[in-house]
Design a protein around this motif. Structure first.
Motif, PDB file in Angstrom:
ATOM      1  N   LYS A 189       0.828  -1.209   0.000  1.00 17.15           N
ATOM      2  CA  LYS A 189       0.000   0.000   0.000  1.00 17.15           C
ATOM      3  C   LYS A 189       0.861   1.258   0.000  1.00 17.15           C
ATOM      4  O   LYS A 189       0.564   2.230  -0.703  1.00 17.15           O
ATOM      5  CB  LYS A 189      -0.931   0.000   1.218  1.00 17.15           C
ATOM      6  CG  LYS A 189      -2.089  -0.991   1.122  1.00 17.15           C
ATOM      7  CD  LYS A 189      -3.016  -0.844   2.318  1.00 17.15           C
ATOM      8  CE  LYS A 189      -4.249  -1.734   2.185  1.00 17.15           C
ATOM      9  NZ  LYS A 189      -5.201  -1.529   3.300  1.00 17.15           N
ATOM     10  N   LEU A 190       1.926   1.248   0.792  1.00 16.22           N
ATOM     11  CA  LEU A 190       2.822   2.409   0.830  1.00 16.22           C
ATOM     12  C   LEU A 190       3.464   2.649  -0.533  1.00 16.22           C
ATOM     13  O   LEU A 190       3.560   3.790  -1.000  1.00 16.22           O
ATOM     14  CB  LEU A 190       3.912   2.198   1.885  1.00 16.22           C
ATOM     15  CG  LEU A 190       3.503   2.333   3.347  1.00 16.22           C
ATOM     16  CD1 LEU A 190       4.695   2.022   4.250  1.00 16.22           C
ATOM     17  CD2 LEU A 190       2.983   3.737   3.639  1.00 16.22           C
ATOM     18  N   ALA A 191       3.911   1.559  -1.167  1.00 14.55           N
ATOM     19  CA  ALA A 191       4.547   1.687  -2.480  1.00 14.55           C
ATOM     20  C   ALA A 191       3.561   2.242  -3.508  1.00 14.55           C
ATOM     21  O   ALA A 191       3.913   3.080  -4.344  1.00 14.55           O
ATOM     22  CB  ALA A 191       5.089   0.331  -2.935  1.00 14.55           C
ATOM     23  N   ALA A 192       2.314   1.774  -3.441  1.00 17.16           N
ATOM     24  CA  ALA A 192       1.290   2.261  -4.368  1.00 17.16           C
ATOM     25  C   ALA A 192       0.942   3.720  -4.076  1.00 17.16           C
ATOM     26  O   ALA A 192       0.769   4.534  -4.988  1.00 17.16           O
ATOM     27  CB  ALA A 192       0.043   1.388  -4.260  1.00 17.16           C
ATOM     28  N   TYR A 193       0.855   4.046  -2.806  1.00 14.56           N
ATOM     29  CA  TYR A 193       0.525   5.410  -2.372  1.00 14.56           C
ATOM     30  C   TYR A 193       1.544   6.414  -2.901  1.00 14.56           C
ATOM     31  O   TYR A 193       1.199   7.506  -3.355  1.00 14.56           O
ATOM     32  CB  TYR A 193       0.495   5.429  -0.847  1.00 14.56           C
ATOM     33  CG  TYR A 193       0.152   6.757  -0.207  1.00 14.56           C
ATOM     34  CD1 TYR A 193      -1.170   7.093   0.056  1.00 14.56           C
ATOM     35  CD2 TYR A 193       1.143   7.649   0.172  1.00 14.56           C
ATOM     36  CE1 TYR A 193      -1.486   8.291   0.671  1.00 14.56           C
ATOM     37  CE2 TYR A 193       0.838   8.850   0.781  1.00 14.56           C
ATOM     38  CZ  TYR A 193      -0.481   9.167   1.035  1.00 14.56           C
ATOM     39  OH  TYR A 193      -0.790  10.361   1.640  1.00 14.56           O
ATOM     40  N   GLU A 194       2.821   6.034  -2.862  1.00 17.48           N
ATOM     41  CA  GLU A 194       3.890   6.944  -3.262  1.00 17.48           C
ATOM     42  C   GLU A 194       3.837   7.298  -4.741  1.00 17.48           C
ATOM     43  O   GLU A 194       4.323   8.355  -5.148  1.00 17.48           O
ATOM     44  CB  GLU A 194       5.254   6.333  -2.926  1.00 17.48           C
ATOM     45  CG  GLU A 194       5.563   6.336  -1.438  1.00 17.48           C
ATOM     46  CD  GLU A 194       6.935   5.771  -1.139  1.00 17.48           C
ATOM     47  OE1 GLU A 194       7.509   5.129  -2.040  1.00 17.48           O
ATOM     48  OE2 GLU A 194       7.427   5.965  -0.016  1.00 17.48           O
ATOM     49  N   ILE A 195       3.262   6.426  -5.568  1.00 21.67           N
ATOM     50  CA  ILE A 195       3.210   6.725  -7.004  1.00 21.67           C
ATOM     51  C   ILE A 195       1.822   7.191  -7.435  1.00 21.67           C
ATOM     52  O   ILE A 195       1.520   7.261  -8.620  1.00 21.67           O
ATOM     53  CB  ILE A 195       3.655   5.517  -7.851  1.00 21.67           C
ATOM     54  CG1 ILE A 195       2.747   4.308  -7.621  1.00 21.67           C
ATOM     55  CG2 ILE A 195       5.097   5.160  -7.572  1.00 21.67           C
ATOM     56  CD1 ILE A 195       3.042   3.141  -8.559  1.00 21.67           C
ATOM     57  N   GLY A 196       0.973   7.505  -6.459  1.00 26.13           N
ATOM     58  CA  GLY A 196      -0.317   8.089  -6.782  1.00 26.13           C
ATOM     59  C   GLY A 196      -1.419   7.108  -7.100  1.00 26.13           C
ATOM     60  O   GLY A 196      -2.430   7.484  -7.695  1.00 26.13           O
ATOM     61  N   ALA A 197      -1.269   5.847  -6.705  1.00 19.71           N
ATOM     62  CA  ALA A 197      -2.307   4.849  -6.959  1.00 19.71           C
ATOM     63  C   ALA A 197      -3.334   4.860  -5.833  1.00 19.71           C
ATOM     64  O   ALA A 197      -3.060   5.314  -4.724  1.00 19.71           O
ATOM     65  CB  ALA A 197      -1.684   3.462  -7.081  1.00 19.71           C
ATOM     66  N   ASN A 198      -4.529   4.355  -6.141  1.00 20.17           N
ATOM     67  CA  ASN A 198      -5.520   4.166  -5.084  1.00 20.17           C
ATOM     68  C   ASN A 198      -6.026   2.728  -5.047  1.00 20.17           C
ATOM     69  O   ASN A 198      -7.026   2.424  -4.425  1.00 20.17           O
ATOM     70  CB  ASN A 198      -6.687   5.147  -5.240  1.00 20.17           C
ATOM     71  CG  ASN A 198      -7.360   5.034  -6.599  1.00 20.17           C
ATOM     72  OD1 ASN A 198      -7.138   4.080  -7.339  1.00 20.17           O
ATOM     73  ND2 ASN A 198      -8.166   6.022  -6.933  1.00 20.17           N
ATOM     74  N   GLY A 199      -5.323   1.849  -5.751  1.00 20.26           N
ATOM     75  CA  GLY A 199      -5.672   0.436  -5.728  1.00 20.26           C
ATOM     76  C   GLY A 199      -4.507  -0.425  -6.177  1.00 20.26           C
ATOM     77  O   GLY A 199      -3.595   0.054  -6.855  1.00 20.26           O
ATOM     78  N   VAL A 200      -4.530  -1.689  -5.773  1.00 21.68           N
ATOM     79  CA  VAL A 200      -3.531  -2.667  -6.214  1.00 21.68           C
ATOM     80  C   VAL A 200      -4.285  -3.928  -6.613  1.00 21.68           C
ATOM     81  O   VAL A 200      -5.068  -4.469  -5.823  1.00 21.68           O
ATOM     82  CB  VAL A 200      -2.513  -3.002  -5.109  1.00 21.68           C
ATOM     83  CG1 VAL A 200      -1.561  -4.108  -5.568  1.00 21.68           C
ATOM     84  CG2 VAL A 200      -1.723  -1.762  -4.716  1.00 21.68           C
TER      85      VAL A 200
END
Length: 365
Positions: free
Chosen positions: A72-83
């Motif tokens: 979640k942190l990795a996704a958050y850092e690149i502007g994602a809201n889902g994985v």
């Protein structure tokens, strides 16, 4: 999205009821954890009687939770809201009465529709009906840009996420300025690498064409060497080589931009074709013809001798002996062409281009 905890993570390739606007890139988490002696003994005891090891189960749950948190942190850092497509693999290695868990998690970071921050907010957008959420986003964007313009915007996690998710390109000059502040040790709360990684993630969140425009137009209009250097590094890391833009940099009146052009021409594109080969040939010819000596050569009489020796005068004003073993200026460490030891010189750039052309020509149809 206020924080990483709100990011949706699923093992499927889609999320029911949510449209995926963009697939960003894979995100990963790697965890290595050892188990204590009590857990090992208790697990063995439980296994012997065919029961379950509560200790192991807790450890496994903890590792899985940590992996998902890191994803979640990795996704958050690149502007994602889902994985989507989350996959977790785990191995246990035992030896010398010790055990260790090695866990790897991987998924694809995505931007989902209908999220408050999933759609970029631009000044030119017009709607028949405007939601409160969109008004709030536009207000926050204006507030961020106002504070940046005043020079007092704090680069918090929330602000990073907002400008990345909403693709706020207007903030890019301010982020470059802050990068220099980090280099100078003026922002102790974040390391240079952490800031740079976030800057790369911010650029990488934009559509492909926008990435090129932001980076190269900034390079063409920027004179700060620190900014030019970080732009060059981002171009290299994201493989955003554009030979047309590179030609414009090489043809610039400013030597510092010409140097960046020489760097970029040695970087790699994801793919090459016949047109690229011809373009590289043209750029190579341009480099050979246009990079001249910036210092001036002359001679002066030697003491106690009628002979003259050849010297060159550096741009910095220092006079240097042409016959010296060290071909760099004793004062500024630049050669007669204006390059330092570790710079990509025209000679190095041409050598790189020749190698590239030869390799491409062997494989291209």
């Amino acid at each position: 999205m206020p924080n990483p905890k709100d990011i949706l993570v699923v093992t499927t390739s889609t999320i029911e009821g949510r449209k995926i606007n963009r697939h960003l890139k894979p995100v990963t988490a790697h965890i290595v954890a050892g188990t204590n002696v009590f857990s090992d003994v208790f697990a063995a005891f439980s296994d012997f009687f065919g029961g379950r090891s509560g200790s192991y189960q807790k450890q496994l749950t903890s590792l899985y939770d940590e992996a998902i948190h890191k994803i979640k942190l990795a996704a958050y850092e690149i502007g994602a809201n889902g994985v989507v497509g989350l996959s977790i693999d785990m191995d246990e290695i035992s030896g010398k009465n010790k055990s260790m868990f090695m866990l790897t998690a991987i998924g694809t970071a995505v931007v989902l529709e209908n999220d408050n921050q999933s759609a970029p907010i631009t000044q030119s957008e017009r709607f028949e009906n405007v939601s409160y959420e969109r008004l709030n986003l536009l207000y926050k964007k204006k507030d961020i840009l106002k504070k940046a313009d005043e020079g007092n915007l704090s680069i918090t996690d929330d602000n990073w996420h907002f400008v990345t998710t909403n693709q706020v390109d207007e903030i890019f000059p301010y982020l470059l300025k802050k990068y220099q502040a980090v280099l100078q040790g003026q922002m102790l709360q974040i390391t240079v690498k952490e800031y740079y990684d976030r800057l790369v993630a911010y650029i990488d969140a934009f559509p492909e064409e926008k990435k090129f425009t932001m980076l190269y137009e900034s390079a063409l209009n920027e004179s700060n060497e620190v900014y030019l250097s970080v732009i060059s590094n981002i171009i290299n890391d994201l493989q955003l080589v554009d030979l047309n833009y590179t030609a414009r940099l090489l043809g610039s009146d400013e030597f510092k931009k010409q140097r960046i052009g020489l760097q970029i021409i040695t970087f790699n594109k994801p793919f090459y074709n016949k047109v690229d080969v011809q373009h590289l040939e043209d750029l190579k010819d341009f480099i050979q013809q246009n990079f001249k000596e910036r210092g001036t050569r002359s001679t002066k009489k030697q003491m106690l001798s009628s002979k003259e020796k050849e010297i060159w005068n550096c741009e910095c004003g220092k006079t240097n002996d042409v016959s010296a073993v060290n071909q760099y200026c004793d004062n500024c460490d630049k050669d007669i062409y204006g390059f330092k030891t570790n710079d990509i010189t025209p000679e190095k750039a041409i050598k790189s281009v020749n190698t590239k052309i030869a390799l491409i020509s062997e494989l291209i149809i």
